[in-house]
Scaffold this motif. Structure first.
Motif, PDB file in Angstrom:
ATOM      1  N   GLU A  38       0.726  -1.274   0.035  1.00 22.87           N
ATOM      2  CA  GLU A  38      -0.144  -0.222  -0.185  1.00 22.87           C
ATOM      3  C   GLU A  38       0.886   1.335   0.068  1.00 22.87           C
ATOM      4  O   GLU A  38       2.034   1.180   0.665  1.00 22.87           O
ATOM      5  N   TYR A  39       0.480   2.368  -0.524  1.00 25.16           N
ATOM      6  CA  TYR A  39       1.093   3.501  -0.485  1.00 25.16           C
ATOM      7  C   TYR A  39       0.433   4.221   0.545  1.00 25.16           C
ATOM      8  O   TYR A  39      -0.566   4.009   1.100  1.00 25.16           O
ATOM      9  N   PHE A  40       1.181   5.360   1.120  1.00 25.78           N
ATOM     10  CA  PHE A  40       0.849   6.014   2.327  1.00 25.78           C
ATOM     11  C   PHE A  40       0.173   7.332   1.787  1.00 25.78           C
ATOM     12  O   PHE A  40       0.660   8.070   1.292  1.00 25.78           O
ATOM     13  N   GLN A  41      -1.121   7.145   1.848  1.00 26.83           N
ATOM     14  CA  GLN A  41      -1.970   8.063   1.235  1.00 26.83           C
ATOM     15  C   GLN A  41      -2.684   9.002   2.041  1.00 26.83           C
ATOM     16  O   GLN A  41      -3.201   8.601   3.311  1.00 26.83           O
ATOM     17  N   ALA A  42      -3.146  10.416   1.944  1.00 28.15           N
ATOM     18  CA  ALA A  42      -3.955  11.166   2.741  1.00 28.15           C
ATOM     19  C   ALA A  42      -5.165  10.538   2.664  1.00 28.15           C
ATOM     20  O   ALA A  42      -5.468  10.141   1.676  1.00 28.15           O
ATOM     21  N   GLN A  43      -5.903  10.435   3.701  1.00 29.71           N
ATOM     22  CA  GLN A  43      -7.499  10.350   3.631  1.00 29.71           C
ATOM     23  C   GLN A  43      -8.260  11.198   2.777  1.00 29.71           C
ATOM     24  O   GLN A  43      -7.839  12.558   2.669  1.00 29.71           O
ATOM     25  N   GLU A  44      -9.164  10.672   2.284  1.00 28.58           N
ATOM     26  CA  GLU A  44     -10.188  11.410   1.534  1.00 28.58           C
ATOM     27  C   GLU A  44     -10.733  12.518   2.448  1.00 28.58           C
ATOM     28  O   GLU A  44     -11.085  12.464   3.432  1.00 28.58           O
ATOM     29  N   GLY A  45     -10.595  13.981   1.819  1.00 29.94           N
ATOM     30  CA  GLY A  45     -11.072  14.897   2.501  1.00 29.94           C
ATOM     31  C   GLY A  45      -9.896  15.627   3.306  1.00 29.94           C
ATOM     32  O   GLY A  45     -10.154  16.639   3.998  1.00 29.94           O
ATOM     33  N   ALA A  46      -8.794  15.121   3.383  1.00 32.19           N
ATOM     34  CA  ALA A  46      -7.517  15.688   4.035  1.00 32.19           C
ATOM     35  C   ALA A  46      -7.078  17.092   3.582  1.00 32.19           C
ATOM     36  O   ALA A  46      -6.499  17.942   4.062  1.00 32.19           O
ATOM     37  N   GLU A  47      -7.593  17.326   2.270  1.00 30.77           N
ATOM     38  CA  GLU A  47      -7.230  18.639   1.525  1.00 30.77           C
ATOM     39  C   GLU A  47      -8.229  19.810   2.021  1.00 30.77           C
ATOM     40  O   GLU A  47      -7.649  20.949   1.880  1.00 30.77           O
ATOM     41  N   GLU A  48      -9.418  19.445   2.767  1.00 32.76           N
ATOM     42  CA  GLU A  48     -10.207  20.439   3.375  1.00 32.76           C
ATOM     43  C   GLU A  48      -9.531  20.859   4.718  1.00 32.76           C
ATOM     44  O   GLU A  48      -9.087  20.088   5.587  1.00 32.76           O
ATOM     45  N   VAL A  49      -9.957  22.166   4.935  1.00 35.35           N
ATOM     46  CA  VAL A  49      -9.570  22.807   6.062  1.00 35.35           C
ATOM     47  C   VAL A  49     -10.510  22.166   7.248  1.00 35.35           C
ATOM     48  O   VAL A  49     -11.718  22.408   7.047  1.00 35.35           O
ATOM     49  N   PRO A  50     -10.134  21.800   8.317  1.00 31.64           N
ATOM     50  CA  PRO A  50     -11.044  21.454   9.341  1.00 31.64           C
ATOM     51  C   PRO A  50     -11.933  22.513   9.878  1.00 31.64           C
ATOM     52  O   PRO A  50     -11.350  23.696  10.127  1.00 31.64           O
ATOM     53  N   LYS A  51     -13.130  22.418  10.189  1.00 28.50           N
ATOM     54  CA  LYS A  51     -13.884  23.388  10.594  1.00 28.50           C
ATOM     55  C   LYS A  51     -13.726  23.231  12.173  1.00 28.50           C
ATOM     56  O   LYS A  51     -13.937  22.281  12.812  1.00 28.50           O
ATOM     57  N   VAL A  52     -13.546  24.519  12.872  1.00 34.19           N
ATOM     58  CA  VAL A  52     -13.640  24.934  14.207  1.00 34.19           C
ATOM     59  C   VAL A  52     -14.569  25.598  14.704  1.00 34.19           C
ATOM     60  O   VAL A  52     -14.801  26.862  14.232  1.00 34.19           O
ATOM     61  N   ASP A  53     -15.461  25.082  15.497  1.00 33.04           N
ATOM     62  CA  ASP A  53     -16.396  25.757  16.173  1.00 33.04           C
ATOM     63  C   ASP A  53     -16.457  25.891  17.693  1.00 33.04           C
ATOM     64  O   ASP A  53     -16.571  25.002  18.229  1.00 33.04           O
ATOM     65  N   PHE A  54     -16.172  26.994  18.066  1.00 28.14           N
ATOM     66  CA  PHE A  54     -16.093  27.363  19.676  1.00 28.14           C
ATOM     67  C   PHE A  54     -17.422  27.698  20.325  1.00 28.14           C
ATOM     68  O   PHE A  54     -17.510  28.071  21.401  1.00 28.14           O
ATOM     69  N   GLY A  55     -18.377  27.783  19.573  1.00 32.89           N
ATOM     70  CA  GLY A  55     -19.765  27.947  19.971  1.00 32.89           C
ATOM     71  C   GLY A  55     -20.001  29.354  20.388  1.00 32.89           C
ATOM     72  O   GLY A  55     -20.671  30.011  21.218  1.00 32.89           O
ATOM     73  N   VAL A  56     -19.113  30.375  19.803  1.00 27.72           N
ATOM     74  CA  VAL A  56     -19.139  31.762  20.107  1.00 27.72           C
ATOM     75  C   VAL A  56     -20.010  32.641  19.172  1.00 27.72           C
ATOM     76  O   VAL A  56     -20.321  32.494  18.184  1.00 27.72           O
TER      77      VAL A  56
END
Length: 189
Positions: A171-189
């Motif tokens: 297997e190749y060591f590949q980034a998971q699907e969606g890894a190119e997307e910036v994670p959403k961070v919500d602090f409920g502000v």
């Protein structure tokens, strides 16, 4: 008499050439396979180094931002998932999860200027950044080695030798699907 032996000598020479060629192919496949395993262990070493840094980073952040418990738990859970990975695919998945959790943790740190100024936190952050760079290099080296190996076991006539002796594609060591997307961070502000 000597004319009778010429065909046998030619046949013997051809058989010897085939035997030595098969031995060379087998040894090359063994070397390539060992190189792949070595490169994979280098990824594992760097991931382990990062895993060893994380508890100290979490403890430092916890001292300043104790009420950010969910983010700290996510980092710990992702770290445990990566530690239990047994294949390159699982390692890549655990690595992606941990990278996302660390990204969210570092966003939290932005809200705590005293934490960003803490010498222990800065040193841990620098060590973590260096480790991330080494992980990236180790992944690239592994994938290059895996490409050489996978190509070799598919090329004729080496593919015959690979099939006989059970050399299988890695297997190749590949980034998971969606890894190119910036994670959403919500602090409920």
């Amino acid at each position: 008499m000597s004319g009778k032996f010429i065909p046998w000598i030619v046949i013997g020479a051809i058989i010897l050439i085939l035997i030595f060629s098969a031995i060379g192919s087998y040894n090359r496949l063994v070397n390539l396979n060992e190189d792949v395993n070595n490169k994979l262990s280098q990824i594992d070493n760097q991931l382990q180094l990062r895993n060893d840094l994380i508890p100290n980073l979490v403890a430092t952040v916890k001292g300043f931002a104790a009420h950010e418990e969910e983010i700290l738990k996510n980092v710990s859970d992702a770290r445990a998932k990566l530690a239990g990975a047994t294949s390159p695919g699982q390692m890549a998945e655990g690595d992606a999860e941990l990278t996302g959790a660390l990204s969210r943790l570092l966003v939290v740190v932005e809200n705590y200027p005293d934490l960003k100024a803490d010498a222990n936190f800065r040193q841990l952050s620098d060590n973590l950044a260096g480790t991330e760079n080494r992980i990236s290099v180790a992944r690239r080296d592994y994938n290059e080695s895996a490409t050489q190996y996978n190509t070799a076991i598919r090329r004729f006539p080496t593919n015959i030798m690979a099939g006989i002796f059970g050399f299988e594609k890695v297997e190749y060591f590949q980034a998971q699907e969606g890894a190119e997307e910036v994670p959403k961070v919500d602090f409920g502000v």
